[in-house]
Write an enzyme that holds these catalytic residues in place. Structure first.
Site, PDB file in Angstrom:
ATOM      1  N   ARG A  51     -76.842  21.344  65.943  1.00 45.14           N
ATOM      2  CA  ARG A  51     -76.466  19.502  65.660  1.00 45.14           C
ATOM      3  C   ARG A  51     -75.962  19.440  67.724  1.00 45.14           C
ATOM      4  O   ARG A  51     -76.948  18.004  67.455  1.00 45.14           O
ATOM      5  CB  ARG A  51     -75.173  18.927  64.922  1.00 45.14           C
ATOM      6  N   TYR A 103     -84.991  -7.520  63.826  1.00 39.09           N
ATOM      7  CA  TYR A 103     -85.927  -6.490  62.545  1.00 39.09           C
ATOM      8  C   TYR A 103     -84.657  -6.140  61.180  1.00 39.09           C
ATOM      9  O   TYR A 103     -83.050  -6.253  61.995  1.00 39.09           O
ATOM     10  CB  TYR A 103     -85.592  -5.064  63.512  1.00 39.09           C
ATOM     11  N   ASP A 175     -84.736  -3.192  72.617  1.00 41.45           N
ATOM     12  CA  ASP A 175     -84.976  -2.386  70.911  1.00 41.45           C
ATOM     13  C   ASP A 175     -86.942  -1.474  71.967  1.00 41.45           C
ATOM     14  O   ASP A 175     -87.763  -3.128  71.177  1.00 41.45           O
ATOM     15  CB  ASP A 175     -85.143  -2.736  69.822  1.00 41.45           C
ATOM     16  N   LYS A 200     -92.499   4.894  64.473  1.00 41.63           N
ATOM     17  CA  LYS A 200     -93.175   4.083  64.262  1.00 41.63           C
ATOM     18  C   LYS A 200     -94.480   4.298  65.283  1.00 41.63           C
ATOM     19  O   LYS A 200     -95.242   5.643  65.155  1.00 41.63           O
ATOM     20  CB  LYS A 200     -92.902   2.863  64.955  1.00 41.63           C
TER      21      LYS A 200
HETATM   22  C1  LIG Z   1     -88.382   0.451  62.146  1.00 46.97           C
HETATM   23  C2  LIG Z   1     -87.611  -0.332  63.115  1.00 46.97           C
HETATM   24  C3  LIG Z   1     -86.396  -0.378  63.429  1.00 46.97           C
HETATM   25  C4  LIG Z   1     -85.777   0.645  62.194  1.00 46.97           C
HETATM   26  O1  LIG Z   1     -86.004   2.170  62.472  1.00 46.97           O
HETATM   27  P1  LIG Z   1     -86.533   3.063  61.366  1.00 46.97           P
HETATM   28  O2  LIG Z   1     -86.658   5.021  61.849  1.00 46.97           O
HETATM   29  O3  LIG Z   1     -86.790   2.967  60.383  1.00 46.97           O
HETATM   30  O4  LIG Z   1     -84.440   3.702  61.076  1.00 46.97           O
HETATM   31  C5  LIG Z   1     -85.037  -0.587  64.439  1.00 46.97           C
HETATM   32  N1  LIG Z   1     -86.130  -1.805  65.137  1.00 46.97           N
HETATM   33  C6  LIG Z   1     -87.797  -2.215  64.977  1.00 46.97           C
HETATM   34  C7  LIG Z   1     -88.278  -3.022  66.141  1.00 46.97           C
HETATM   35  C8  LIG Z   1     -88.177  -1.216  63.443  1.00 46.97           C
HETATM   36  O5  LIG Z   1     -89.588  -1.909  63.611  1.00 46.97           O
END
Ligand SMILES: *Cc1c(COP(=O)(O)O)cnc(C)c1O
Length: 384
Positions: A51, A103, A175, A200
């Protein structure tokens, strides 16, 4: 040669990974282990419990930090788990200023989880930074942005926002999921923290859910690691291995995403059924100059609205796709499409959604790395 002096493609392949010390394995092994044998009490090889730290995850955390030209990385079980960690750095009474076309899942964790612990969130249109400054006060601790925004592809000026954040001694978090470090490095523009939904583009193959936080500030990093270890929302070794593998082609994939994105954005713009196309590479995109300044390309994320603005029309088009798959998520090698108003952004109240431009007929495309001609043909038949 030190990795920081290397070009992006070389870093994508080599950052964070060294031959395995016990066998020389060039690929970082999947250390599928919870614990590590200690020679004496408290005497170990840097790993005590997975962890806290696991060698496969550790290699990935170092790789992601290097790709963002930063010092520290931390990987989590999902993008929202990374955001969860960041929010736990705040205290009741603190305020966060964020964008109004965020998001959907970020909006949900802010309002649905952390608001009740006494953290206040403001969602503002960041095309006008005066509006951001207006609501800043002594309680403001964090500015949180996505750029390009999802799904409207607005571009926020990270450098200008960083100047504002520094002036008020507020942290700036970005982000960077949509742009990836291949197209944009927020830390180089003055951001304090970068977050990724590794799910992604970084993973890139639609086979992993993961998140990451990255920073160069030792105090922030220590706090992130403390919360990561205390709350435990870590990324597993198998998933870390898959992302380490995915990263090795990030630059090649992103090049193709950008090329295909450009071809498709132009095709949609000339189609008689299409009302608006949102893609920051267009010279008439309202934020094109900012995009040009802070990004090295415009990516493969495109949104477009259909004339008439009916949900039914948008759904009908999407159901006809043969190459584009109807699915949430983005950034994989395969092209995906989704309907923000009824899928990813359904959690946002209709009024707020419409105000941000997420109209009923808006369709979002995550353009993959297939042959552009096949993607265009698919769009042609679906729109016919
Ligand atoms: C998908 C996404 C998230 C969240 O990520 P997860 O891996 O699905 O928890 C946050 N910000 C953006 C811009 C995203 O496309």
């Amino acid at each position: 040669m030190k990795e920081e002096n290397m070009k992006f493609g070389t870093k994508a392949i080599h950052a964070g990974v060294d031959p395995d010390p016990t066998t020389g394995a060039i690929m970082t092994p999947i250390y599928q282990t919870s614990t590590y044998v200690q020679e004496k009490v408290g005497q170990h090889k840097g790993y005590a419990y997975s962890r806290t730290l696991n060698p496969t995850r550790h290699a990935l955390e170092k790789a992601l930090a290097e790709l963002e030209n930063a010092k520290y990385g931390a990987c989590f079980g999902s993008g929202v788990a990374a955001i969860d960690c960041l929010m736990k750095m705040l205290s009741p009474g603190d305020e966060v200023i964020s964008t109004n076309d965020l998001y959907g899942g970020s909006y949900r964790i802010f309002t649905g989880v952390f608001e009740k612990f006494g953290i206040k969130f403001h969602f503002v249109d960041m095309s006008d930074l005066d509006k951001v400054e207006e609501i800043m006060n002594v309680n403001t601790k964090l500015i949180w942005v996505e750029t390009p925004t999802n799904p409207m592809m607005n571009i926020i000026d990270i450098e200008a926002l960083a100047t504002l954040a520094k002036k008020h001694k507020v942290l700036l978090g970005v982000d960077n999921t949509f742009a990836t470090p291949f197209l944009q490095n927020p830390m180089d523009l003055g951001a304090d923290i970068v977050m990724h939904s590794v799910t992604k583009y970084l993973g890139g193959h639609s086979d992993v859910v993961m998140g990451a936080l990255i920073t160069s500030d030792k105090t922030i990093a220590d706090e992130i690691y403390r919360i990561q270890n205390s709350s435990g929302g870590i990324a597993g070794p198998m998933d870390s291995f898959l992302v380490l593998r995915g990263l090795k082609t990030l630059h090649l994939r992103m090049q193709r995403h950008c090329e295909n994105g450009e071809v498709i954005a132009n095709f949609l713009k000339s189609h008689p059924k299409v009302e608006n196309v949102y893609w920051p590479g267009f010279e008439d995109h309202p934020d094109h100059n900012i995009a040009n300044k802070q990004m090295r390309g415009f990516g493969g994320m495109i949104s477009f609205s259909v004339k008439g603005n009916q949900v039914s029309e948008a759904h009908a088009i999407m159901e006809k796709f043969k190459v584009f798959s109807l699915a949430e998520s983005l950034g994989g090698v395969e092209s995906l499409t989704c309907h923000p108003a009824t899928m990813t952004h359904a959690a946002i109240p209709a009024k707020e959604r419409e105000a941000a431009g997420i109209v009923d007929s808006l369709i979002r495309l995550s353009v993959g790395i297939e042959d552009a001609e096949d993607l265009i043909n698919d769009l042609k038949q679906a729109l016919a």
